[in-house]
Design a protein around this motif. Structure first.
Motif, PDB file in Angstrom:
ATOM      1  N   ILE A  81       0.839  -1.203   0.000  1.00 39.79           N
ATOM      2  CA  ILE A  81       0.000   0.000   0.000  1.00 39.79           C
ATOM      3  C   ILE A  81       0.874   1.253   0.000  1.00 39.79           C
ATOM      4  O   ILE A  81       0.620   2.206  -0.746  1.00 39.79           O
ATOM      5  CB  ILE A  81      -0.952  -0.004   1.209  1.00 39.79           C
ATOM      6  N   PHE A  82       1.909   1.261   0.841  1.00 37.06           N
ATOM      7  CA  PHE A  82       2.813   2.405   0.886  1.00 37.06           C
ATOM      8  C   PHE A  82       3.441   2.665  -0.487  1.00 37.06           C
ATOM      9  O   PHE A  82       3.531   3.803  -0.948  1.00 37.06           O
ATOM     10  CB  PHE A  82       3.924   2.164   1.913  1.00 37.06           C
ATOM     11  N   ILE A  83       3.878   1.580  -1.151  1.00 35.43           N
ATOM     12  CA  ILE A  83       4.567   1.719  -2.440  1.00 35.43           C
ATOM     13  C   ILE A  83       3.629   2.259  -3.509  1.00 35.43           C
ATOM     14  O   ILE A  83       3.939   3.229  -4.212  1.00 35.43           O
ATOM     15  CB  ILE A  83       5.144   0.359  -2.875  1.00 35.43           C
ATOM     16  N   VAL A  84       2.449   1.638  -3.638  1.00 33.69           N
ATOM     17  CA  VAL A  84       1.501   2.019  -4.697  1.00 33.69           C
ATOM     18  C   VAL A  84       0.889   3.383  -4.409  1.00 33.69           C
ATOM     19  O   VAL A  84       0.724   4.210  -5.323  1.00 33.69           O
ATOM     20  CB  VAL A  84       0.401   0.955  -4.854  1.00 33.69           C
ATOM     21  N   ALA A  85       0.555   3.654  -3.149  1.00 33.32           N
ATOM     22  CA  ALA A  85      -0.019   4.948  -2.796  1.00 33.32           C
ATOM     23  C   ALA A  85       0.971   6.078  -3.089  1.00 33.32           C
ATOM     24  O   ALA A  85       0.593   7.143  -3.595  1.00 33.32           O
ATOM     25  CB  ALA A  85      -0.423   4.963  -1.322  1.00 33.32           C
ATOM     26  N   GLY A  86       2.244   5.836  -2.782  1.00 35.78           N
ATOM     27  CA  GLY A  86       3.268   6.839  -3.057  1.00 35.78           C
ATOM     28  C   GLY A  86       3.405   7.111  -4.545  1.00 35.78           C
ATOM     29  O   GLY A  86       3.487   8.260  -4.984  1.00 35.78           O
ATOM     30  N   ALA A  87       3.412   6.029  -5.352  1.00 35.03           N
ATOM     31  CA  ALA A  87       3.543   6.178  -6.805  1.00 35.03           C
ATOM     32  C   ALA A  87       2.321   6.858  -7.412  1.00 35.03           C
ATOM     33  O   ALA A  87       2.427   7.557  -8.432  1.00 35.03           O
ATOM     34  CB  ALA A  87       3.749   4.814  -7.453  1.00 35.03           C
ATOM     35  N   SER A  88       1.152   6.661  -6.786  1.00 37.30           N
ATOM     36  CA  SER A  88      -0.097   7.226  -7.314  1.00 37.30           C
ATOM     37  C   SER A  88      -0.379   8.631  -6.804  1.00 37.30           C
ATOM     38  O   SER A  88      -1.399   9.235  -7.168  1.00 37.30           O
ATOM     39  CB  SER A  88      -1.275   6.304  -6.955  1.00 37.30           C
ATOM     40  N   GLY A  89       0.489   9.145  -5.926  1.00 37.78           N
ATOM     41  CA  GLY A  89       0.324  10.506  -5.425  1.00 37.78           C
ATOM     42  C   GLY A  89      -0.761  10.676  -4.385  1.00 37.78           C
ATOM     43  O   GLY A  89      -1.317  11.776  -4.225  1.00 37.78           O
ATOM     44  N   LEU A  90      -1.081   9.610  -3.637  1.00 37.99           N
ATOM     45  CA  LEU A  90      -2.108   9.717  -2.594  1.00 37.99           C
ATOM     46  C   LEU A  90      -1.543  10.402  -1.358  1.00 37.99           C
ATOM     47  O   LEU A  90      -0.340  10.316  -1.079  1.00 37.99           O
ATOM     48  CB  LEU A  90      -2.640   8.330  -2.229  1.00 37.99           C
ATOM     49  N   SER A  91      -2.421  11.047  -0.611  1.00 37.15           N
ATOM     50  CA  SER A  91      -2.005  11.746   0.606  1.00 37.15           C
ATOM     51  C   SER A  91      -1.758  10.740   1.727  1.00 37.15           C
ATOM     52  O   SER A  91      -2.153   9.579   1.647  1.00 37.15           O
ATOM     53  CB  SER A  91      -3.093  12.732   1.046  1.00 37.15           C
ATOM     54  N   SER A  92      -1.122  11.194   2.798  1.00 34.97           N
ATOM     55  CA  SER A  92      -0.864  10.320   3.954  1.00 34.97           C
ATOM     56  C   SER A  92      -2.171   9.885   4.604  1.00 34.97           C
ATOM     57  O   SER A  92      -2.283   8.771   5.128  1.00 34.97           O
ATOM     58  CB  SER A  92       0.027  11.036   4.971  1.00 34.97           C
ATOM     59  N   GLN A  93      -3.195  10.771   4.556  1.00 31.29           N
ATOM     60  CA  GLN A  93      -4.496  10.411   5.118  1.00 31.29           C
ATOM     61  C   GLN A  93      -5.139   9.286   4.308  1.00 31.29           C
ATOM     62  O   GLN A  93      -5.713   8.348   4.875  1.00 31.29           O
ATOM     63  CB  GLN A  93      -5.431  11.634   5.142  1.00 31.29           C
ATOM     64  N   ASP A  94      -5.042   9.384   2.976  1.00 32.31           N
ATOM     65  CA  ASP A  94      -5.589   8.322   2.122  1.00 32.31           C
ATOM     66  C   ASP A  94      -4.847   7.009   2.355  1.00 32.31           C
ATOM     67  O   ASP A  94      -5.454   5.935   2.388  1.00 32.31           O
ATOM     68  CB  ASP A  94      -5.482   8.724   0.644  1.00 32.31           C
ATOM     69  N   THR A  95      -3.534   7.091   2.509  1.00 30.41           N
ATOM     70  CA  THR A  95      -2.729   5.889   2.735  1.00 30.41           C
ATOM     71  C   THR A  95      -3.123   5.218   4.048  1.00 30.41           C
ATOM     72  O   THR A  95      -3.281   3.988   4.111  1.00 30.41           O
ATOM     73  CB  THR A  95      -1.232   6.232   2.763  1.00 30.41           C
ATOM     74  N   ALA A  96      -3.297   6.020   5.097  1.00 28.15           N
ATOM     75  CA  ALA A  96      -3.708   5.486   6.397  1.00 28.15           C
ATOM     76  C   ALA A  96      -5.069   4.813   6.293  1.00 28.15           C
ATOM     77  O   ALA A  96      -5.312   3.753   6.896  1.00 28.15           O
ATOM     78  CB  ALA A  96      -3.734   6.604   7.438  1.00 28.15           C
ATOM     79  N   MET A  97      -5.981   5.410   5.514  1.00 28.02           N
ATOM     80  CA  MET A  97      -7.322   4.841   5.335  1.00 28.02           C
ATOM     81  C   MET A  97      -7.234   3.489   4.617  1.00 28.02           C
ATOM     82  O   MET A  97      -7.945   2.538   4.969  1.00 28.02           O
ATOM     83  CB  MET A  97      -8.179   5.809   4.530  1.00 28.02           C
ATOM     84  N   LEU A  98      -6.340   3.392   3.617  1.00 35.53           N
ATOM     85  CA  LEU A  98      -6.190   2.142   2.871  1.00 35.53           C
ATOM     86  C   LEU A  98      -5.610   1.036   3.756  1.00 35.53           C
ATOM     87  O   LEU A  98      -6.016  -0.128   3.649  1.00 35.53           O
ATOM     88  CB  LEU A  98      -5.285   2.358   1.658  1.00 35.53           C
ATOM     89  N   ILE A  99      -4.692   1.390   4.634  1.00 35.89           N
ATOM     90  CA  ILE A  99      -4.122   0.405   5.557  1.00 35.89           C
ATOM     91  C   ILE A  99      -5.214  -0.131   6.483  1.00 35.89           C
ATOM     92  O   ILE A  99      -5.302  -1.333   6.748  1.00 35.89           O
ATOM     93  CB  ILE A  99      -2.975   1.026   6.372  1.00 35.89           C
ATOM     94  N   GLN A 100      -6.064   0.762   6.961  1.00 41.12           N
ATOM     95  CA  GLN A 100      -7.167   0.358   7.824  1.00 41.12           C
ATOM     96  C   GLN A 100      -8.097  -0.602   7.084  1.00 41.12           C
ATOM     97  O   GLN A 100      -8.497  -1.647   7.616  1.00 41.12           O
ATOM     98  CB  GLN A 100      -7.939   1.605   8.269  1.00 41.12           C
ATOM     99  N   SER A 101      -8.431  -0.275   5.837  1.00 43.72           N
ATOM    100  CA  SER A 101      -9.302  -1.138   5.038  1.00 43.72           C
ATOM    101  C   SER A 101      -8.640  -2.487   4.776  1.00 43.72           C
ATOM    102  O   SER A 101      -9.300  -3.531   4.794  1.00 43.72           O
ATOM    103  CB  SER A 101      -9.639  -0.460   3.702  1.00 43.72           C
ATOM    104  N   ALA A 102      -7.317  -2.468   4.538  1.00 44.15           N
ATOM    105  CA  ALA A 102      -6.589  -3.709   4.257  1.00 44.15           C
ATOM    106  C   ALA A 102      -6.685  -4.679   5.417  1.00 44.15           C
ATOM    107  O   ALA A 102      -6.860  -5.891   5.225  1.00 44.15           O
ATOM    108  CB  ALA A 102      -5.122  -3.388   3.962  1.00 44.15           C
ATOM    109  N   MET A 103      -6.594  -4.170   6.627  1.00 47.43           N
ATOM    110  CA  MET A 103      -6.691  -5.028   7.803  1.00 47.43           C
ATOM    111  C   MET A 103      -8.065  -5.678   7.890  1.00 47.43           C
ATOM    112  O   MET A 103      -8.202  -6.887   8.130  1.00 47.43           O
ATOM    113  CB  MET A 103      -6.450  -4.200   9.073  1.00 47.43           C
ATOM    114  N   LEU A 104      -9.097  -4.876   7.683  1.00 50.54           N
ATOM    115  CA  LEU A 104     -10.470  -5.379   7.776  1.00 50.54           C
ATOM    116  C   LEU A 104     -10.743  -6.442   6.718  1.00 50.54           C
ATOM    117  O   LEU A 104     -11.240  -7.532   7.015  1.00 50.54           O
ATOM    118  CB  LEU A 104     -11.460  -4.224   7.627  1.00 50.54           C
ATOM    119  N   ILE A 105     -10.390  -6.142   5.463  1.00 53.20           N
ATOM    120  CA  ILE A 105     -10.684  -7.067   4.364  1.00 53.20           C
ATOM    121  C   ILE A 105      -9.843  -8.328   4.477  1.00 53.20           C
ATOM    122  O   ILE A 105     -10.312  -9.438   4.198  1.00 53.20           O
ATOM    123  CB  ILE A 105     -10.450  -6.387   3.000  1.00 53.20           C
ATOM    124  N   ALA A 106      -8.582  -8.192   4.894  1.00 48.44           N
ATOM    125  CA  ALA A 106      -7.730  -9.372   5.067  1.00 48.44           C
ATOM    126  C   ALA A 106      -8.301 -10.287   6.138  1.00 48.44           C
ATOM    127  O   ALA A 106      -8.283 -11.524   5.991  1.00 48.44           O
ATOM    128  CB  ALA A 106      -6.306  -8.958   5.431  1.00 48.44           C
TER     129      ALA A 106
END
Length: 444
Positions: A44-69
């Motif tokens: 998530i960190f790698i792809v979010a960084g390459a896609s220009g997402l904000s730190s808030q968006d990255t944190a939200m994606l990590i939270q979602s990743a935990m739930l879905i996993a």
């Protein structure tokens, strides 16, 4: 005589449906989550960084990743509709397989196109899983064992990278990382040697805890990320509006086929190493279907594809702990990490070097599982040719990715650095074209 599966017993850790207490289950579930946690959020960190997402968006994606996993792991453990999920102790997490294609797509088309491609590609893989009986015969024992061996070899560099401090780290290969990785590895080995009874199977957890405490004492743990973390929050549904770009969909779907290959290998390896038998068609079909449909659900939460985690297959091969309830406690821990971000943020402070010290042995166990599966398939001249050439081309060519320079960008993106994909393609082709009997005639 009372069955061991009817009353709580520590021996039931080695039975798929054995009855164990929550007290017995929690440390083994936690061990599985700690073993994969950093690898789960790193893509998530790698792809979010390459896609220009904000730190808030990255944190939200990590939270979602935990739930879905966590949800995906529960479905693998306890299939729904009798077809989605394997019923095996498979732990799910964000797939590293998609990182290279997503870093390209994120720049070219934006993160919204990635989300749309994940939803479509996930549905396609899920349907292929349900229809596995029509094509699974292509995956013979020698093909699956070769793929499992390739998965193990491909992960060795991941373990070494973590041991050094994490790819791209400014302190990579530093004395601190060497000390942390070595102490953690030594703790795992010594605990496994001297611990009594079932406690031996908690060697990875012991190593992680000791390594983490030493890292704190050495000032190698960064707690700054915890300052603005919410105590409780719920992931957002469709935080990114999906865009259905045909180029992104085609590229991503090809990688989903590669991911399905890895899932077949993981399922085969887990059944062989943990249950001492071959995976059934129903288990393999359900495993792939779960991979696909849960990935589509992950896309709805704006996240990346979910897949079976080879790290945890290696952990099962090492400990032989296959109890579904024990693994389910780990899934619940992941779901809690998705609802309580502070919990996930604390786990995310685990240094890479500590994780690397524990994963080296686990990844090596996957290689050994693949070789054991080859032995069961039989070392005929035909099987030796398939395995030797597939591994030589797959591992050899991807170590010099420039060799793919004459091919279109999409081919380079899919195959140039993915030895599992190349091994799978070569082994399938060889299995189809080589004569069934290649044994040299014996003299009378």
């Amino acid at each position: 005589m009372t069955s061991t599966k009817e009353t709580p017993s520590i021996e039931n850790l080695y039975h798929l449906d054995g009855k164990i207490s929550v007290k017995q289950a929690v440390p083994f579930g936690l061990q599985h989550i700690l073993a994969m946690f950093v690898s789960n959020i790193a893509p998530i960190f790698i792809v979010a960084g390459a896609s220009g997402l904000s730190s808030q968006d990255t944190a939200m994606l990590i939270q979602s990743a935990m739930l879905i996993a966590g949800i995906g792991t529960l479905i693998q453990l306890f299939p729904i509709f009798h077809k989605v999920g394997s019923g095996l102790p498979i732990v799910m997490g964000i797939s590293f397989t998609f990182v290279s294609v997503f870093t390209y797509l994120g720049v070219a088309y934006g993160y919204n196109a990635i989300v749309g491609a994940v939803i479509v590609g996930g549905i396609i893989e899920g349907i292929l899983g349900l229809l596995a009986k029509y094509w699974i015969k292509l995956i013979t024992p020698i093909v699956s064992s070769t793929v499992v061996t390739a998965i193990g070899f491909s992960l060795l560099s991941v373990g070494a990278s973590s041991f050094g401090g994490g790819s791209g780290s400014e302190t990579f290969g530093s004395a601190t990382n060497w000390i942390l990785g070595s102490i953690t590895l030594l703790c795992c080995i010594l605990f496994n040697i001297f611990a009594k009874s079932y406690f031996k199977q908690l060697s990875v957890l012991f190593g992680l805890v000791v390594g983490y405490l030493i890292a704190i004492a050495m000032g190698a743990v960064d707690f700054s990320s915890l300052q603005n973390t919410a105590i409780i929050a719920f992931p957002s549904l469709m935080p990114f509006k999906p865009e259905f770009n045909i180029n992104a969909i085609i590229s991503t779907t090809l990688i989903f086929l590669v991911s399905a290959t890895e899932t077949i290998g993981d399922t085969s390896a887990l059944a062989a190493s943990g249950l001492n038998r071959e995976a059934t068609l129903k288990e393999t079909s359900g495993s792939i279907a779960c991979d696909g449909f849960i990935s589509a659900l992950s896309g709805l939460f704006g996240c990346m594809p979910i897949t079976s985690f080879s790290q945890n297959v290696g952990l099962v091969a090492m400990t032989k702990v296959v109890n579904r309830f024990a693994i389910a406690t780990g899934a619940v821990i992941m779901i809690l990490a998705g609802i309580f971000p502070i919990f996930g943020s604390v786990l995310a402070t685990l240094p890479d070097a500590v994780l690397g010290g524990c994963t080296l042995m686990m990844f090596g166990n996957i290689v050994i599982s693949g070789l054991q599966m080859m032995g069961k398939a039989g070392f005929t001249q035909r099987n030796i040719t398939i395995a030797a050439l597939s591994l030589s081309v797959g591992i050899g060519f991807t170590q010099v990715p420039e060799i793919f320079a004459i091919f279109p960008q999409i081919i380079q993106t899919v195959f140039a650095e993915n030895c599992v994909a190349v091994v799978f393609i070569v082994s399938i082709i060889l299995n189809l074209v080589l004569p069934k009997n290649m044994e040299a005639p014996t003299e009378a």
